[in-house]
Design an enzyme around this catalytic site. Structure first.
Site, short mmCIF file in Angstrom:
data_model
loop_
_atom_site.label_atom_id
_atom_site.label_comp_id
_atom_site.label_asym_id
_atom_site.label_seq_id
_atom_site.Cartn_x
_atom_site.Cartn_y
_atom_site.Cartn_z
N TYR A 1 10.82 5.54 -50.17
CA TYR A 1 12.24 5.27 -49.95
C TYR A 1 13.04 5.35 -51.25
O TYR A 1 14.12 5.94 -51.29
CB TYR A 1 12.43 3.87 -49.32
CG TYR A 1 12.71 3.88 -47.85
CD1 TYR A 1 11.68 4.09 -46.92
CD2 TYR A 1 14.00 3.71 -47.35
CE1 TYR A 1 11.93 4.11 -45.56
CE2 TYR A 1 14.27 3.73 -45.98
CZ TYR A 1 13.23 3.93 -45.10
OH TYR A 1 13.49 3.95 -43.75
N GLU B 1 21.72 4.42 -39.58
CA GLU B 1 22.44 4.70 -40.82
C GLU B 1 22.04 6.11 -41.22
O GLU B 1 20.86 6.44 -41.24
CB GLU B 1 21.99 3.72 -41.92
CG GLU B 1 22.26 2.25 -41.58
CD GLU B 1 21.48 1.28 -42.48
OE1 GLU B 1 20.36 1.60 -42.89
OE2 GLU B 1 22.00 0.20 -42.75
#
Lengths: 589, 187
Positions: free
Chosen positions: A201, A82
């Site tokens: 993240y 991704e």
């Protein structure tokens, strides 16, 4: 090496470093990080390609970035990447790599045009009850308490998260939210993984919070990443004379370590069954990819499970041999000694006739043969005991794929518990059984499942014991710095090298560590783009806050500090200021 | 093999060049002399010519040994001759091969470094533009290297000291004069 941002540095080309002609380079491994390092040495270091040697254990390049057709087994993708628009180092590289598809275009151009014309988004993020819409409906369903836990994590310093697990910083309400469902399935985080990595993240991708539920934040390559990313790089490097040597397993690197100076002196490797060594001088640069998420990955087939390969992995042994020579070279055992916590299994299902595709179309709400986005990211089976997700990328996913076949990627986060239709743990299942479990969850009637799994599909299971090894809780020094202090002629690159703010399990991390390594060792005088600074942008923070609260106003929250702000009349004080304008623009008041 | 492989291979090639011309030497010859296998050679160099280029690039700036001041430039230039004499087999062979360009690049770079050092020293306290200084260095570089190449072609027979003494008489005071001509009038 220094960080920069903005067009001034982005568009500039560095001058040839003074000693470039004196240098040779040896890259251990040929994954994305090594290939990227070689590209930066050619493009920015302006080294002669012939002086760059890539030593690869296997007989093909690419590392974890795969996509392969096996004559016996068929199409295999262990995983898929991704990607996003702020992979700053990666796009800095691919703007210069010629596309294999479009004459005169770069890989970046090709990718940019593709994702403009055919943007990615999902029409079905999750299902329940054998293929019905789970109606996550783009909502995060975070309680006030869970929201506060995210904010608190966001604000916590790295050092306060060393060796801590996600389950230590969140409570039940958070784990019950859609946010956690989206998060754990798209990034493969588990409760026992690193809270520090989770924080990084959240900060790294804070600008994509709004695009998480439907994956409009994501972008994908035309084909699998071996064909779309790796092969163009290999062509570029071979065209520049770079030397690829396969079937060469590096087993150790010997260092000369003085007080403030560390020099790589010798590479020991196995080639054609014999031990060989490469002596190094200080002008010989060594780039080591330490650790690999696909080490010991094993394949099954229709009638055989993949099985877990417990043997000592070559890449871990290499890192251990290196690490034993100096404290600055990291602690591999922190990452590679707990397979139950770091494994999951994927499977490539190839459909062979027209029986399965209608079920795919029903879930994805798009014609899977239209050549465009199909599932638009993973579809998660919310009520699956394996916590199964699957994705149907743009088809064909391989250039050589027949027009009437679809290649589907399936994965299960929990490989040690029985499934819902197949009452066996995924890791014990054959390809047929995994297809059966998947067909059950996409709504195929039970009476047809077995025949369809046997006749209408071919499935190759892939067990990856270390696929989330880089998510294991860690502390300072567990990963070696990209260029350790005092290192003269070597660097660590890839997912287990340490750099600031960026996030592992991304293609960007491989390219970033490579760029930082090359720019440092060759003294390339141009900025390395910093990690996109969205977590320092107040607009992004407001926007993501509003979206994480599913559009609620902050004044609706029953949180002590918000209430005290209102009671103290803070909202009145900002009336008529830029702050009020911003809060309104991002729907917070 | 007492030194690292790259340097050992370089030494072997130089040794072999005393007996055979460059285009007759194979990777197998060099590897055998060095007592390593062919694969080891290829871990370091693509072919013999790549090794030649590496030798010139890596030996650059070693010969001068700091002798690049106005009082010592003759010593510096003599060092370049001495390097050539010491490596005569290697230099003669590259002179007569497709690798000649690497030899020339080496000589030009060394001589330029020597001259620009002298020019910078003489220009201290004067205002002369950098590109004018570089122009002076390049101009004399071609003359100096021309003498060396001619000398190599004629078999390195003439005593370098005689060439340098003659050169010394010829260019005495020229660099100051040249700098004077390019001097930017102070305002």
């Amino acid at each position: 090496m220094y960080y920069s941002n903005g067009n001034y540095e982005a568009f500039a080309r560095p001058q040839k470093p003074a000693d470039a002609d004196k240098k040779s380079a040896y890259l251990v491994g040929s994954g994305l990080a090594s290939l990227a390092a070689a590209c930066f040495m050619v493009r920015d270091g302006q080294m002669k390609g012939e002086r760059i040697h890539i030593l690869e254990e296997l007989s093909l390049p690419g590392g974890a970035c795969d996509g392969i057709y096996d004559n016996q087994k068929g199409f295999i993708i262990r995983g898929g990447r991704e990607m996003e628009n702020h992979f700053e180092c990666l796009w800095d590289l691919f703007r210069s790599i010629p596309s294999s598809e479009i004459d005169g275009a770069s890989v970046l151009d090709e990718y940019y045009w593709l994702n403009k014309k055919d943007p990615n988004f999902s029409l079905m993020r999750a299902t329940v009850n054998q293929g019905e819409d789970a109606h996550t409906d783009g909502k995060f369903t975070l309680s006030d308490k869970a929201s506060m836990e995210i904010v608190k994590l966001f604000m916590t310093r790295d050092e306060d998260l060393y060796d801590r697990k996600i389950e230590e910083v969140f409570t039940e309400e958070f784990f019950a939210s859609n946010f956690w469902l989206y998060w754990r399935t798209m990034f493969a985080f588990e409760e026992w993984h690193s809270a520090l990595e989770m924080k990084l993240y959240i900060q790294r991708f804070i600008h994509h919070i709004g695009g998480l539920p439907d994956f409009s934040a994501l972008k994908f390559t035309q084909y699998n990443q071996y064909e779309s990313l790796i092969l163009p790089m290999v062509n570029y490097l071979e065209g520049n004379g770079v030397q690829f040597q396969y079937d060469t397993q590096v087993t150790n690197i010997l260092f000369d370590i003085q007080n403030d100076k560390k020099v790589a002196k010798k590479i020991i490797c196995m080639h054609n069954g014999a031990e060989e060594s490469i002596d190094l001088i200080e002008d010989d640069l060594v780039f080591v990819t330490n650790g690999s998420c696909t080490e010991n990955a094993s394949l099954g087939d229709q009638n055989h499970p993949a099985g877990i390969n417990n043997s000592p992995g070559g890449c871990w042994e290499l890192w251990r041999n290196i690490a034993s020579q100096d404290e600055a070279f990291g602690h591999p055992d922190k990452f590679c000694t707990n397979i139950p916590a770091t494994n999951w299994e994927s499977a490539t299902v190839t459909t062979l006739d027209n029986r399965i595709p209608p079920y795919i179309e029903k879930v994805c709400k798009r014609d899977p043969f239209n050549g465009k986005v199909v599932s638009g990211g993973i579809v998660t089976v919310k009520d699956s005991k394996w916590l199964m997700s699957y994705t149907v990328n743009r088809q064909p996913h391989f250039k050589a794929q027949p027009k009437d076949q679809l290649v589907v990627w399936v994965y299960g986060l929990f490989t040690d518990v029985p499934g819902d239709y197949i009452k066996k743990p995924m890791r014990e299942c054959t390809g047929i059984e995994i297809t059966e479990e998947w067909l059950y969850h996409i709504g195929v009637p039970e009476s047809e499942i077995h025949e369809m799994a046997t006749e209408s599909a071919r499935c190759i299971p892939c067990m990856m014991p270390y696929i989330t090894a880089f998510f294991m809780p860690r502390t300072k020094g567990d990963r070696p710095k990209v260029v350790p202090d005092g290192a003269v002629n070597f660097a660590f690159i890839g997912q287990f090298a340490d750099t600031v703010r960026d996030t592992v399990f991304t293609t960007e991390y491989s390219v970033r560590t490579a760029m930082e390594a090359v720019y440092t060792l060759l003294d390339v005088d141009r900025g390395v783009p910093e990690v996109f600074a969205s977590c320092y942008d107040v607009r992004t923070l407001m926007d993501s806050t509003s979206k994480m609260m599913d559009g609620k106003k902050i004044t609706e929250l029953k949180l002590p500090f918000i209430i005290s702000l209102i009671e103290k009349g803070s909202l009145k004080k900002i009336s008529g200021t830029v702050i009020e304008d911003l809060l309104k623009e991002y729907h917070l008041i | 093999m007492s030194q690292t492989t790259k340097r050992a291979l370089a030494a072997s090639l130089k040794k072999l060049l005393l007996k055979k011309p460059l285009d007759k030497i194979t990777v197998i010859d060099v590897a055998a002399d060095c007592e390593v296998n062919r694969q080891t050679f290829y871990y370091h160099f693509q072919d013999i010519y790549d090794l030649v280029e590496w030798i010139y690039t890596n030996e650059a700036t070693k010969a001068l040994d700091g002798k690049k001041t106005y009082d010592t430039w003759q010593e510096g230039f003599l060092k370049i001759f001495e390097y050539v004499l010491k490596n005569s087999g290697f230099v003669r062979n590259t002179y007569h091969s497709v690798s000649r360009q690497h030899l020339e690049t080496y000589l030009y770079n060394e001589t330029y470094n020597l001259l620009i050092g002298v020019i910078e020293e003489k220009a201290s306290g004067m205002t002369v533009r950098d590109d004018d200084k570089a122009f002076i260095a390049h101009f004399y570089k071609y003359a100096f290297v021309g003498l060396v190449l001619e000398w190599i072609q004629q078999g390195m027979k003439e005593e370098p000291r005689i060439i340098i003494d003659r050169l010394s008489i010829l260019v005495h005071g020229d660099i100051e004069k040249a700098l004077e001509k390019f001097r930017t009038p102070s305002r």
